[in-house]
Design a protein around this motif. Structure first.
Motif, PDB file in Angstrom:
ATOM      1  N   GLU A  61     -18.533 -64.502  65.067  1.00  0.00           N
ATOM      2  CA  GLU A  61     -19.369 -63.708  64.170  1.00  0.00           C
ATOM      3  C   GLU A  61     -19.873 -62.528  64.986  1.00  0.00           C
ATOM      4  O   GLU A  61     -20.595 -62.704  65.958  1.00  0.00           O
ATOM      5  N   TYR A  62     -19.435 -61.346  64.617  1.00  0.00           N
ATOM      6  CA  TYR A  62     -19.831 -60.136  65.339  1.00  0.00           C
ATOM      7  C   TYR A  62     -20.933 -59.434  64.555  1.00  0.00           C
ATOM      8  O   TYR A  62     -20.741 -59.074  63.395  1.00  0.00           O
ATOM      9  N   PHE A  63     -22.080 -59.277  65.186  1.00  0.00           N
ATOM     10  CA  PHE A  63     -23.211 -58.598  64.556  1.00  0.00           C
ATOM     11  C   PHE A  63     -23.274 -57.173  65.102  1.00  0.00           C
ATOM     12  O   PHE A  63     -23.857 -56.919  66.143  1.00  0.00           O
ATOM     13  N   GLY A  64     -22.671 -56.258  64.389  1.00  0.00           N
ATOM     14  CA  GLY A  64     -22.511 -54.909  64.904  1.00  0.00           C
ATOM     15  C   GLY A  64     -23.531 -53.889  64.455  1.00  0.00           C
ATOM     16  O   GLY A  64     -23.487 -52.751  64.909  1.00  0.00           O
ATOM     17  N   MET A  65     -24.460 -54.290  63.582  1.00  0.00           N
ATOM     18  CA  MET A  65     -25.426 -53.302  63.086  1.00  0.00           C
ATOM     19  C   MET A  65     -26.864 -53.716  63.391  1.00  0.00           C
ATOM     20  O   MET A  65     -27.787 -53.437  62.628  1.00  0.00           O
ATOM     21  N   VAL A  66     -27.032 -54.415  64.509  1.00  0.00           N
ATOM     22  CA  VAL A  66     -28.369 -54.840  64.914  1.00  0.00           C
ATOM     23  C   VAL A  66     -29.264 -53.610  65.014  1.00  0.00           C
ATOM     24  O   VAL A  66     -28.872 -52.581  65.551  1.00  0.00           O
ATOM     25  N   GLY A  67     -30.451 -53.744  64.455  1.00  0.00           N
ATOM     26  CA  GLY A  67     -31.381 -52.622  64.468  1.00  0.00           C
ATOM     27  C   GLY A  67     -31.676 -52.092  63.078  1.00  0.00           C
ATOM     28  O   GLY A  67     -32.667 -51.416  62.863  1.00  0.00           O
ATOM     29  N   HIS A  68     -30.818 -52.412  62.127  1.00  0.00           N
ATOM     30  CA  HIS A  68     -31.042 -52.033  60.730  1.00  0.00           C
ATOM     31  C   HIS A  68     -31.800 -53.185  60.062  1.00  0.00           C
ATOM     32  O   HIS A  68     -31.324 -54.323  60.064  1.00  0.00           O
ATOM     33  N   GLU A  69     -32.933 -52.893  59.473  1.00  0.00           N
ATOM     34  CA  GLU A  69     -33.840 -53.933  58.987  1.00  0.00           C
ATOM     35  C   GLU A  69     -33.175 -54.950  58.058  1.00  0.00           C
ATOM     36  O   GLU A  69     -33.261 -56.161  58.274  1.00  0.00           O
ATOM     37  N   GLU A  70     -32.503 -54.488  57.011  1.00  0.00           N
ATOM     38  CA  GLU A  70     -31.862 -55.410  56.074  1.00  0.00           C
ATOM     39  C   GLU A  70     -30.763 -56.219  56.747  1.00  0.00           C
ATOM     40  O   GLU A  70     -30.597 -57.410  56.493  1.00  0.00           O
ATOM     41  N   TYR A  71     -30.005 -55.567  57.598  1.00  0.00           N
ATOM     42  CA  TYR A  71     -28.931 -56.248  58.328  1.00  0.00           C
ATOM     43  C   TYR A  71     -29.530 -57.322  59.228  1.00  0.00           C
ATOM     44  O   TYR A  71     -29.014 -58.439  59.299  1.00  0.00           O
ATOM     45  N   ASN A  72     -30.612 -56.989  59.925  1.00  0.00           N
ATOM     46  CA  ASN A  72     -31.261 -57.960  60.812  1.00  0.00           C
ATOM     47  C   ASN A  72     -31.701 -59.196  60.043  1.00  0.00           C
ATOM     48  O   ASN A  72     -31.557 -60.322  60.525  1.00  0.00           O
ATOM     49  N   GLU A  73     -32.250 -58.996  58.843  1.00  0.00           N
ATOM     50  CA  GLU A  73     -32.698 -60.126  58.029  1.00  0.00           C
ATOM     51  C   GLU A  73     -31.523 -61.028  57.663  1.00  0.00           C
ATOM     52  O   GLU A  73     -31.611 -62.252  57.765  1.00  0.00           O
ATOM     53  N   ARG A  74     -30.421 -60.443  57.245  1.00  0.00           N
ATOM     54  CA  ARG A  74     -29.225 -61.231  56.904  1.00  0.00           C
ATOM     55  C   ARG A  74     -28.653 -61.918  58.140  1.00  0.00           C
ATOM     56  O   ARG A  74     -28.177 -63.054  58.061  1.00  0.00           O
ATOM     57  N   MET A  75     -28.708 -61.238  59.276  1.00  0.00           N
ATOM     58  CA  MET A  75     -28.214 -61.813  60.521  1.00  0.00           C
ATOM     59  C   MET A  75     -29.015 -63.057  60.894  1.00  0.00           C
ATOM     60  O   MET A  75     -28.440 -64.100  61.218  1.00  0.00           O
ATOM     61  N   VAL A  76     -30.333 -62.968  60.820  1.00  0.00           N
ATOM     62  CA  VAL A  76     -31.185 -64.110  61.149  1.00  0.00           C
ATOM     63  C   VAL A  76     -30.912 -65.265  60.189  1.00  0.00           C
ATOM     64  O   VAL A  76     -30.794 -66.426  60.615  1.00  0.00           O
ATOM     65  N   GLU A  77     -30.795 -64.976  58.903  1.00  0.00           N
ATOM     66  CA  GLU A  77     -30.485 -66.015  57.918  1.00  0.00           C
ATOM     67  C   GLU A  77     -29.156 -66.696  58.236  1.00  0.00           C
ATOM     68  O   GLU A  77     -29.030 -67.922  58.148  1.00  0.00           O
ATOM     69  N   LYS A  78     -28.165 -65.909  58.613  1.00  0.00           N
ATOM     70  CA  LYS A  78     -26.850 -66.464  58.915  1.00  0.00           C
ATOM     71  C   LYS A  78     -26.900 -67.326  60.182  1.00  0.00           C
ATOM     72  O   LYS A  78     -26.334 -68.426  60.204  1.00  0.00           O
TER      73      LYS A  78
END
Length: 91
Positions: A61-78
């Protein structure tokens, strides 16, 4: 999906293209965004690896947009979903 690797497969990011090329060079078979079903939710990890000799597939799972608020929220949930279902990062 707008990025292609050397054999014409399509990916959402240049980083995913790079990962696919590394896996290909290592002769590791993969499926891009294969469905991973949990009791109440289905997610699509970037890569499911088919490594001979292992009892179950491994995932990248590559998290390539760390730093974007909505993306961060989805990343943490995942990440929480993975941990709750017995997936351990790096293993």
């Amino acid at each position: 999906m707008i990025h292609k690797n050397s054999i014409g497969e399509l990916f959402r990011s240049k980083a995913e293209v790079a990962i696919s090329e590394i896996l290909r060079q290592m002769n590791i078979s993969y499926v891009y965004e294969a469905a991973l079903r949990f009791d109440w939710k289905t997610i699509y990890p970037d890569f499911m690896l088919d490594i001979p000799g292992l009892s179950s597939p491994k995932y990248i799972e590559y998290f390539g947009m760390v730093g974007h608020e909505e993306y961060n929220e989805r990343m943490v949930e995942k990440i929480q979903l993975y941990l709750e279902n017995g997936f351990i990062p790096g293993i």
